[in-house]
Design a protein around this motif. Structure first.
Motif, PDB file in Angstrom:
ATOM      1  N   ALA A  76     -33.016  -2.087 -26.845  1.00  0.00           N
ATOM      2  CA  ALA A  76     -33.016  -1.512 -25.499  1.00  0.00           C
ATOM      3  C   ALA A  76     -33.218  -2.581 -24.432  1.00  0.00           C
ATOM      4  O   ALA A  76     -32.538  -2.579 -23.386  1.00  0.00           O
ATOM      5  CB  ALA A  76     -34.100  -0.437 -25.387  1.00  0.00           C
ATOM      6  N   GLU A  77     -34.138  -3.507 -24.687  1.00  0.00           N
ATOM      7  CA  GLU A  77     -34.424  -4.540 -23.697  1.00  0.00           C
ATOM      8  C   GLU A  77     -33.263  -5.525 -23.560  1.00  0.00           C
ATOM      9  O   GLU A  77     -32.919  -5.948 -22.450  1.00  0.00           O
ATOM     10  CB  GLU A  77     -35.706  -5.291 -24.069  1.00  0.00           C
ATOM     11  N   PHE A  78     -32.641  -5.912 -24.682  1.00  0.00           N
ATOM     12  CA  PHE A  78     -31.519  -6.844 -24.603  1.00  0.00           C
ATOM     13  C   PHE A  78     -30.314  -6.199 -23.916  1.00  0.00           C
ATOM     14  O   PHE A  78     -29.640  -6.838 -23.102  1.00  0.00           O
ATOM     15  CB  PHE A  78     -31.135  -7.348 -26.001  1.00  0.00           C
ATOM     16  N   VAL A  79     -30.032  -4.943 -24.228  1.00  0.00           N
ATOM     17  CA  VAL A  79     -28.901  -4.252 -23.609  1.00  0.00           C
ATOM     18  C   VAL A  79     -29.119  -4.111 -22.106  1.00  0.00           C
ATOM     19  O   VAL A  79     -28.185  -4.289 -21.310  1.00  0.00           O
ATOM     20  CB  VAL A  79     -28.691  -2.881 -24.265  1.00  0.00           C
ATOM     21  N   ALA A  80     -30.346  -3.818 -21.694  1.00  0.00           N
ATOM     22  CA  ALA A  80     -30.639  -3.661 -20.267  1.00  0.00           C
ATOM     23  C   ALA A  80     -30.506  -4.981 -19.510  1.00  0.00           C
ATOM     24  O   ALA A  80     -30.012  -5.014 -18.372  1.00  0.00           O
ATOM     25  CB  ALA A  80     -32.041  -3.086 -20.080  1.00  0.00           C
ATOM     26  N   ALA A  81     -30.938  -6.077 -20.134  1.00  0.00           N
ATOM     27  CA  ALA A  81     -30.936  -7.369 -19.453  1.00  0.00           C
ATOM     28  C   ALA A  81     -29.601  -8.093 -19.533  1.00  0.00           C
ATOM     29  O   ALA A  81     -29.257  -8.889 -18.655  1.00  0.00           O
ATOM     30  CB  ALA A  81     -32.039  -8.258 -20.020  1.00  0.00           C
ATOM     31  N   TYR A  82     -28.843  -7.841 -20.606  1.00  0.00           N
ATOM     32  CA  TYR A  82     -27.569  -8.537 -20.813  1.00  0.00           C
ATOM     33  C   TYR A  82     -26.477  -7.512 -21.107  1.00  0.00           C
ATOM     34  O   TYR A  82     -25.973  -7.418 -22.228  1.00  0.00           O
ATOM     35  CB  TYR A  82     -27.697  -9.541 -21.965  1.00  0.00           C
TER      36      TYR A  82
END
Length: 285
Positions: free
Chosen positions: A220-226
């Motif tokens: 979730a965090e990687f998809v949101a940031a990148y």
């Protein structure tokens, strides 16, 4: 009232400006390590080399480690007054310090769980999910620090700044994280992910983009940031595939970038290497 000529007034103004500039701290004079983390910085400088730890020597030096860990239980109101970068550096250092103490408390680790290497931190019962640590007025496990404190910053690079006590984790630095250099340090963490096969690896021969399971753990965090964008060569890819490519692409070799642009690769998650990042017995491959 004494009148001064324009020339004298100009000269005095210049002299005062020079005096102010001379008396102001220069960028290179500012501390590069937050005073709060100096003790931890010194420990890492002495006991960590190329991401590996002299655990036996650190165990003999555990008095300094214990004092630093005790200092992490700062009043929450004090922590709240710190800048965002100061707080981010605090939680990264706290996590890594707690991992070091967890290993030192059980070192040398000799476990029997067949799913993990014999000397792994995973052989310490509840190391991540049950053992709590006093920090900023709370009792938190390592998992809780990662999932609630580190994740709250919305910067997935921080997940690769967590040493985790394992060869498959982020490369433990020989220095503490500090607000003054946090962006520089996290940029290096991201670049190191591309340089370390346990983090990411492109193999055109097998048509594979091999990635650390950390990307999947914190999807979730990687998809949101990148997000990677809905147009271009990767438009048909899953959000996580686009995020992994966006994270590593700026640091890959030109020929690897050309290969990725063909958009034929298969994203494969590598098994996490839970071997202890121990340098006591010599370099570990």
């Amino acid at each position: 009232m004494v009148r001064r000529s324009p020339f004298v007034r100009a000269w005095l103004g210049l002299a005062m400006a020079v005096s102010v500039v001379a008396g102001a701290p220069r960028a290179q004079d500012l501390p590069v390590v937050d005073p709060f983390h100096v003790a931890f910085d010194e420990l890492l400088d002495v006991h960590v080399r190329d991401g590996l730890v002299y655990y036996r020597a650190l165990q003999a030096d555990r008095g300094r480690l214990d004092r630093y860990v005790a200092s992490l239980d700062v009043p929450p109101a004090r922590l709240a007054r710190w800048s965002r970068d100061e707080q981010a550096a605090f939680w990264l250092n706290a996590y890594n310090a707690f991992v070091l103490r967890t290993v030192v408390n059980a070192y040398p680790i000799r476990g029997r769980a067949s799913e993990y290497p014999a000397g792994s931190i995973r052989q310490v019962p509840g190391a991540f999910e049950r053992t709590t640590h006093r920090v900023a007025g709370e009792a938190l496990t390592l998992d809780a620090i990662e999932q609630t404190k580190v994740a709250a910053f919305g910067d997935p690079r921080m997940f690769f700044a967590l040493g985790r006590g394992a060869l498959g984790g982020g490369r433990l630095r020989s220095e503490a994280f500090t607000a003054a250099r946090l962006e520089e340090q996290l940029a290096a963490v991201r670049a190191e992910c591309v340089a370390r096969a346990v983090c990411s690896r492109i193999d055109a021969g097998t048509n594979g983009l091999f990635a650390s399971p950390v990307f999947g753990w914190r999807e979730a965090e990687f998809v949101a940031a990148y997000p990677g964008g809905s147009e271009g060569p990767y438009a048909g890819r899953t959000p996580l595939e686009r995020a992994v490519v966006a994270f590593i692409e700026p640091h890959v070799y030109p020929r690897e970038r050309e290969y990725l642009a063909l958009n034929t690769f298969q994203l494969r998650f590598q098994p996490f290497d839970w071997r202890l990042n121990d340098l006591t017995g010599g370099r570990r491959d």
